[in-house]
Scaffold this motif. Sequence first.
Motif, mmCIF file in Angstrom:
data_model
loop_
_atom_site.group_PDB
_atom_site.id
_atom_site.type_symbol
_atom_site.label_atom_id
_atom_site.label_comp_id
_atom_site.label_asym_id
_atom_site.label_seq_id
_atom_site.Cartn_x
_atom_site.Cartn_y
_atom_site.Cartn_z
ATOM 1 N N VAL A 211 0.855 -1.188 0.000
ATOM 2 C CA VAL A 211 0.000 0.000 0.000
ATOM 3 C C VAL A 211 0.892 1.239 0.000
ATOM 4 C CG1 VAL A 211 -1.879 -1.174 1.199
ATOM 5 C CG2 VAL A 211 -0.165 0.088 2.526
ATOM 6 N N ALA A 212 0.300 2.361 -0.388
ATOM 7 C CA ALA A 212 1.064 3.606 -0.455
ATOM 8 C C ALA A 212 1.312 4.144 0.956
ATOM 9 C CB ALA A 212 0.300 4.636 -1.280
ATOM 10 N N PRO A 213 2.549 4.543 1.248
ATOM 11 C CA PRO A 213 2.825 5.139 2.564
ATOM 12 C C PRO A 213 2.341 6.583 2.613
ATOM 13 C CG PRO A 213 4.808 5.136 1.242
ATOM 14 C CD PRO A 213 3.753 4.444 0.416
ATOM 15 N N SER A 214 2.293 7.129 3.812
ATOM 16 C CA SER A 214 1.987 8.552 3.990
ATOM 17 C C SER A 214 2.647 9.006 5.285
ATOM 18 C CB SER A 214 0.465 8.781 4.043
ATOM 19 O OG SER A 214 -0.103 8.109 5.147
ATOM 20 N N PRO A 215 2.816 10.306 5.461
ATOM 21 C CA PRO A 215 3.432 10.801 6.703
ATOM 22 C C PRO A 215 2.603 10.386 7.915
ATOM 23 C CG PRO A 215 3.345 12.528 5.040
ATOM 24 C CD PRO A 215 2.515 11.399 4.518
ATOM 25 N N VAL A 216 3.284 9.959 8.988
ATOM 26 C CA VAL A 216 2.576 9.443 10.155
ATOM 27 C C VAL A 216 3.086 10.101 11.434
ATOM 28 C CG1 VAL A 216 2.125 7.195 9.100
ATOM 29 C CG2 VAL A 216 4.212 7.526 10.440
ATOM 30 N N THR A 217 2.219 10.092 12.424
ATOM 31 C CA THR A 217 2.580 10.480 13.782
ATOM 32 C C THR A 217 1.851 9.552 14.741
ATOM 33 O OG1 THR A 217 0.756 12.070 13.886
ATOM 34 C CG2 THR A 217 2.927 12.922 13.241
ATOM 35 N N SER A 218 2.436 9.341 15.916
ATOM 36 C CA SER A 218 1.804 8.504 16.932
ATOM 37 C C SER A 218 1.119 9.383 17.965
ATOM 38 C CB SER A 218 2.841 7.618 17.619
ATOM 39 O OG SER A 218 2.252 6.930 18.707
ATOM 40 N N ALA A 219 -0.003 8.898 18.480
ATOM 41 C CA ALA A 219 -0.702 9.623 19.541
ATOM 42 C C ALA A 219 -0.068 9.359 20.900
ATOM 43 C CB ALA A 219 -2.172 9.202 19.572
ATOM 44 N N TYR A 220 0.918 8.451 20.939
ATOM 45 C CA TYR A 220 1.492 8.045 22.220
ATOM 46 C C TYR A 220 2.964 8.411 22.312
ATOM 47 C CZ TYR A 220 -2.801 5.409 22.571
ATOM 48 O OH TYR A 220 -4.125 5.060 22.612
ATOM 49 N N GLN A 221 3.443 8.491 23.531
ATOM 50 C CA GLN A 221 4.840 8.809 23.767
ATOM 51 C C GLN A 221 5.382 7.920 24.891
ATOM 52 O OE1 GLN A 221 4.929 12.895 24.942
ATOM 53 N NE2 GLN A 221 3.627 12.616 26.722
ATOM 54 N N LYS A 222 6.695 7.765 24.902
ATOM 55 C CA LYS A 222 7.341 7.007 25.962
ATOM 56 C C LYS A 222 7.124 7.703 27.301
ATOM 57 C CE LYS A 222 11.495 5.520 25.413
ATOM 58 N NZ LYS A 222 12.952 5.508 25.116
ATOM 59 N N GLN A 223 6.987 6.875 28.348
ATOM 60 C CA GLN A 223 6.778 7.446 29.669
ATOM 61 C C GLN A 223 8.078 7.618 30.437
ATOM 62 O OE1 GLN A 223 3.197 4.857 30.937
ATOM 63 N NE2 GLN A 223 2.985 6.774 32.019
ATOM 64 N N SER A 224 9.144 7.009 29.971
ATOM 65 C CA SER A 224 10.407 7.116 30.698
ATOM 66 C C SER A 224 11.546 7.212 29.710
ATOM 67 C CB SER A 224 10.609 5.904 31.611
ATOM 68 O OG SER A 224 10.681 4.721 30.848
ATOM 69 N N SER A 225 12.626 7.800 30.144
ATOM 70 C CA SER A 225 13.822 7.885 29.325
ATOM 71 C C SER A 225 15.014 7.948 30.261
ATOM 72 C CB SER A 225 13.775 9.126 28.424
ATOM 73 O OG SER A 225 13.669 10.291 29.213
ATOM 74 N N GLY A 226 16.184 7.791 29.709
ATOM 75 C CA GLY A 226 17.375 7.854 30.539
ATOM 76 C C GLY A 226 17.733 6.511 31.136
ATOM 77 N N ARG A 227 18.523 6.516 32.187
ATOM 78 C CA ARG A 227 19.059 5.304 32.796
ATOM 79 C C ARG A 227 17.983 4.599 33.612
ATOM 80 N NH1 ARG A 227 22.080 6.419 36.689
ATOM 81 N NH2 ARG A 227 23.647 4.754 36.591
ATOM 82 N N TRP A 228 17.920 3.267 33.469
ATOM 83 C CA TRP A 228 16.938 2.515 34.235
ATOM 84 C C TRP A 228 17.219 2.617 35.729
ATOM 85 C CZ3 TRP A 228 18.270 -1.417 37.551
ATOM 86 C CH2 TRP A 228 19.536 -2.005 37.413
ATOM 87 N N GLN A 229 18.483 2.787 36.088
ATOM 88 C CA GLN A 229 18.841 2.864 37.501
ATOM 89 C C GLN A 229 18.176 4.050 38.204
ATOM 90 O OE1 GLN A 229 20.948 2.488 34.981
ATOM 91 N NE2 GLN A 229 22.591 1.034 35.434
ATOM 92 N N ASP A 230 17.884 5.113 37.447
ATOM 93 C CA ASP A 230 17.281 6.303 38.051
ATOM 94 C C ASP A 230 15.846 6.048 38.513
ATOM 95 O OD1 ASP A 230 19.626 7.652 37.511
ATOM 96 O OD2 ASP A 230 18.903 8.454 35.611
ATOM 97 N N ALA A 231 15.209 5.020 37.962
ATOM 98 C CA ALA A 231 13.815 4.737 38.302
ATOM 99 C C ALA A 231 13.665 3.622 39.336
ATOM 100 C CB ALA A 231 13.038 4.363 37.042
ATOM 101 N N ILE A 232 14.790 2.974 39.704
ATOM 102 C CA ILE A 232 14.746 1.831 40.612
ATOM 103 C C ILE A 232 15.542 2.145 41.878
ATOM 104 C CG2 ILE A 232 15.201 -0.643 40.864
ATOM 105 C CD1 ILE A 232 13.135 0.062 38.733
ATOM 106 N N ALA A 233 14.862 2.121 43.016
ATOM 107 C CA ALA A 233 15.532 2.474 44.266
ATOM 108 C C ALA A 233 16.640 1.479 44.620
ATOM 109 C CB ALA A 233 14.506 2.551 45.399
ATOM 110 N N ASN A 234 16.398 0.197 44.365
ATOM 111 C CA ASN A 234 17.367 -0.856 44.729
ATOM 112 C C ASN A 234 18.123 -1.360 43.501
ATOM 113 O OD1 ASN A 234 14.920 -1.983 43.793
ATOM 114 N ND2 ASN A 234 15.400 -3.958 44.731
#
Length: 254
Positions: A211-234
Amino acid sequence: MELLPIKNPHLKIRQTVHYLLHRPPLSPVRFVLFGRGRSGTTVLVSLLDSVKSIQCDGEILSRPVLLPQLYVQSCCAKASTEAYGCKILSYHIRDVQPLLRRRHFLHQLDKVGFKIIHLQRRNLFYHALSNLKARVSGYYQKKTDAPAKSRVITVRPESMLDWMQRSERLATYELELLKGLEVLPLTYEEHIQDSSQHQPTVDQICNFLGVAPSPVTSAYQKQSSGRWQDAIANHQELTDFFAKTPYAHYLEDS
């Protein structure tokens, strides 16, 4: 196995029966987005649904339905677009649908023209962490929502290991279901994680579907970014625990 209640069961039964009696034509192009939850499927559904020639539904088999294969076809027949797709997670097939020849389900859809797009998340540690965090913060966030409050959580290493092992088994199960089928393989890490890859990924899928492509955008976004250690206390406890397991490299990759 405890069955989930059927939401709007009469509507779904009527829709399936109507399809059986009248056999309206299916969309000329049809596909299934297949994979595990928390692997980028929600974002990809949103992206594909923004293509002009595609209608892409979400988890239409998240509740038990009568005659699942015919129900999928009935949803396809209702679409008014050139291409119709839906998201089916592997646990829907394995755990949710009681009236299903599980190992043949995708093959049956393939026989009636549904192409398969298989989206995987390779890093089992991040996949498990995403599932555990989602139970605290919610599964995903629309761009129009207020920014989610960042939360630092404590994770039991044994719980993380259990999630990773279950995810690994489910990934193996998916490959068994896909044996012998033509599949477009995608990964979260390569195709979804970086938003700069969204348009090229959709273009690749459109080429696969014809099928023919077209420009797209998502209605959703990531909830976290950066180092996983920053989100985990232990986080140090997790690092020490997994250093003694075959899964240590997933933390090194993260």
